[in-house]
Design a protein around this motif. Structure first.
Motif, PDB file in Angstrom:
ATOM      1  N   VAL A   4       0.815  -1.218   0.000  1.00  0.00           N
ATOM      2  CA  VAL A   4       0.000   0.000   0.000  1.00  0.00           C
ATOM      3  C   VAL A   4       0.849   1.268   0.000  1.00  0.00           C
ATOM      4  CG1 VAL A   4      -2.005  -1.091   1.061  1.00  0.00           C
ATOM      5  CG2 VAL A   4      -0.251  -0.071   2.516  1.00  0.00           C
ATOM      6  N   ALA A   5       2.128   1.144   0.289  1.00  0.00           N
ATOM      7  CA  ALA A   5       3.069   2.264   0.264  1.00  0.00           C
ATOM      8  C   ALA A   5       4.473   1.671   0.229  1.00  0.00           C
ATOM      9  CB  ALA A   5       2.895   3.154   1.495  1.00  0.00           C
ATOM     10  N   GLU A   6       5.448   2.534   0.045  1.00  0.00           N
ATOM     11  CA  GLU A   6       6.819   2.038   0.083  1.00  0.00           C
ATOM     12  C   GLU A   6       7.086   1.439   1.466  1.00  0.00           C
ATOM     13  OE1 GLU A   6      11.410   3.589  -0.221  1.00  0.00           O
ATOM     14  OE2 GLU A   6       9.823   4.890  -0.974  1.00  0.00           O
ATOM     15  N   ASN A   7       7.495   0.183   1.476  1.00  0.00           N
ATOM     16  CA  ASN A   7       7.850  -0.505   2.718  1.00  0.00           C
ATOM     17  C   ASN A   7       6.662  -0.752   3.666  1.00  0.00           C
ATOM     18  OD1 ASN A   7      10.171  -1.775   3.400  1.00  0.00           O
ATOM     19  ND2 ASN A   7      10.893  -0.198   4.780  1.00  0.00           N
ATOM     20  N   GLU A  37       5.159  -3.224   8.379  1.00  0.00           N
ATOM     21  CA  GLU A  37       5.970  -2.109   7.908  1.00  0.00           C
ATOM     22  C   GLU A  37       7.438  -2.381   8.181  1.00  0.00           C
ATOM     23  OE1 GLU A  37       6.083   2.762   8.225  1.00  0.00           O
ATOM     24  OE2 GLU A  37       4.618   1.625   9.377  1.00  0.00           O
ATOM     25  N   GLY A  38       8.271  -2.170   7.170  1.00  0.00           N
ATOM     26  CA  GLY A  38       9.717  -2.249   7.350  1.00  0.00           C
ATOM     27  C   GLY A  38      10.194  -0.933   7.943  1.00  0.00           C
ATOM     28  N   LEU A  39      11.085  -1.024   8.914  1.00  0.00           N
ATOM     29  CA  LEU A  39      11.589   0.169   9.601  1.00  0.00           C
ATOM     30  C   LEU A  39      13.033   0.413   9.196  1.00  0.00           C
ATOM     31  CD1 LEU A  39      10.133  -0.752  13.101  1.00  0.00           C
ATOM     32  CD2 LEU A  39       9.099   0.723  11.371  1.00  0.00           C
ATOM     33  N   VAL A  42      16.236 -14.775   5.754  1.00  0.00           N
ATOM     34  CA  VAL A  42      17.250 -13.974   6.450  1.00  0.00           C
ATOM     35  C   VAL A  42      16.768 -13.441   7.799  1.00  0.00           C
ATOM     36  CG1 VAL A  42      18.450 -13.300   4.333  1.00  0.00           C
ATOM     37  CG2 VAL A  42      16.595 -11.871   5.204  1.00  0.00           C
ATOM     38  N   GLY A  43      15.553 -13.790   8.199  1.00  0.00           N
ATOM     39  CA  GLY A  43      15.018 -13.294   9.460  1.00  0.00           C
ATOM     40  C   GLY A  43      14.102 -12.107   9.231  1.00  0.00           C
ATOM     41  N   PHE A  44      13.840 -11.389  10.301  1.00  0.00           N
ATOM     42  CA  PHE A  44      12.889 -10.279  10.259  1.00  0.00           C
ATOM     43  C   PHE A  44      13.477  -9.075  10.982  1.00  0.00           C
ATOM     44  CE2 PHE A  44      10.739 -14.381  10.366  1.00  0.00           C
ATOM     45  CZ  PHE A  44      10.121 -14.356   9.129  1.00  0.00           C
ATOM     46  N   PRO A  45      14.447  -8.410  10.361  1.00  0.00           N
ATOM     47  CA  PRO A  45      15.071  -7.263  11.028  1.00  0.00           C
ATOM     48  C   PRO A  45      14.202  -6.010  10.940  1.00  0.00           C
ATOM     49  CG  PRO A  45      16.097  -7.634   8.902  1.00  0.00           C
ATOM     50  CD  PRO A  45      15.086  -8.738   9.101  1.00  0.00           C
ATOM     51  N   TYR A  46      14.123  -5.301  12.044  1.00  0.00           N
ATOM     52  CA  TYR A  46      13.512  -3.968  12.114  1.00  0.00           C
ATOM     53  C   TYR A  46      12.174  -3.878  11.388  1.00  0.00           C
ATOM     54  CZ  TYR A  46      18.303  -2.589  13.338  1.00  0.00           C
ATOM     55  OH  TYR A  46      19.527  -2.492  13.919  1.00  0.00           O
ATOM     56  N   THR A  47      11.209  -4.640  11.828  1.00  0.00           N
ATOM     57  CA  THR A  47       9.883  -4.550  11.235  1.00  0.00           C
ATOM     58  C   THR A  47       8.849  -4.365  12.340  1.00  0.00           C
ATOM     59  OG1 THR A  47       9.639  -6.956  11.261  1.00  0.00           O
ATOM     60  CG2 THR A  47      10.402  -5.974   9.213  1.00  0.00           C
ATOM     61  N   SER A  48       7.700  -3.910  11.936  1.00  0.00           N
ATOM     62  CA  SER A  48       6.591  -3.803  12.876  1.00  0.00           C
ATOM     63  C   SER A  48       5.377  -4.443  12.226  1.00  0.00           C
ATOM     64  CB  SER A  48       6.290  -2.348  13.224  1.00  0.00           C
ATOM     65  OG  SER A  48       5.667  -1.690  12.147  1.00  0.00           O
ATOM     66  N   PHE A  49       4.495  -4.943  13.061  1.00  0.00           N
ATOM     67  CA  PHE A  49       3.209  -5.350  12.528  1.00  0.00           C
ATOM     68  C   PHE A  49       2.123  -5.002  13.523  1.00  0.00           C
ATOM     69  CE2 PHE A  49       4.668  -9.429  14.306  1.00  0.00           C
ATOM     70  CZ  PHE A  49       3.550  -9.963  14.898  1.00  0.00           C
ATOM     71  N   THR A  50       1.025  -4.532  12.953  1.00  0.00           N
ATOM     72  CA  THR A  50      -0.145  -4.140  13.727  1.00  0.00           C
ATOM     73  C   THR A  50      -1.237  -5.157  13.452  1.00  0.00           C
ATOM     74  OG1 THR A  50       0.477  -1.820  13.507  1.00  0.00           O
ATOM     75  CG2 THR A  50      -1.805  -2.288  14.139  1.00  0.00           C
TER      76      THR A  50
END
Length: 175
Positions: free
Chosen positions: A40-43, A59-61, A136-144
């Protein structure tokens, strides 16, 4: 003739026993739902269920959020140091309200097995897996998460060998 009859009886018993065990085990096994991302948007991606409900936003942070740097027990960060066998899933024992709750995660893996991040919905006895698998894992992400169920953070090893997951996650604070 007696040997043939005995074999038929043994085969019938093994079929009955073999069919009854998985049915019994399946009653308690959590359901696995795999949701596809819609960018829906970049990252930033959304995950919708078959009924048209928004289930989660990912969302990628670009940097490590302050919540992951804090050491407050009420919001984390909580350490993940799990080893999962091939094809297995696990959820953390902490339960969160599924009404617009955001988790920050920073999880690494020790090999390149495909893995899913997701949530375990307690009320539905269901795993919901977000996005395509990562190696590669899940670096610096958020999920709501947006559900009517309490949920816990979950990981799934979709690879052929045991995978070790290590890192941390935290609840986004609203202070």
């Amino acid at each position: 003739m007696m040997k043939k009859k005995l074999m038929s009886i043994l085969l019938a018993l093994s079929m009955v026993m073999g069919l009854s065990v998985p049915v019994f085990a399946a009653e308690n096994e959590p359901e696995n739902i795999y949701l596809q991302p819609i960018q829906v948007a970049e990252n930033k991606w959304e995950y919708w269920d078959d009924e048209g409900n928004l289930v989660a936003t990912m969302e990628g942070l670009y940097e490590l959020p302050m919540e992951l740097q804090k050491s407050r027990a009420s919001t984390g960060p909580w350490v993940i140091d799990w080893s999962l066998a091939p094809g297995s899933a696990r959820y953390d024992g902490r339960e969160f309200d599924g009404n617009n709750t955001t988790l920050y995660i920073d999880i690494s893996v020790d090999n390149r097995n495909p893995s899913y991040r997701g949530s375990y919905l307690h009320d539905a006895n269901r795993f919901v897996w977000y996005t395509t698998p990562s190696t590669v894992g899940f670096p610096y992400t958020s999920f709501t998460v947006n559900t009517n169920s309490t949920f816990s953070f979950a990981l799934r090893n979709d690879g052929a060998t045991t995978t070790r997951y290590f890192g941390r996650y935290a609840l986004k604070s609203f202070m």
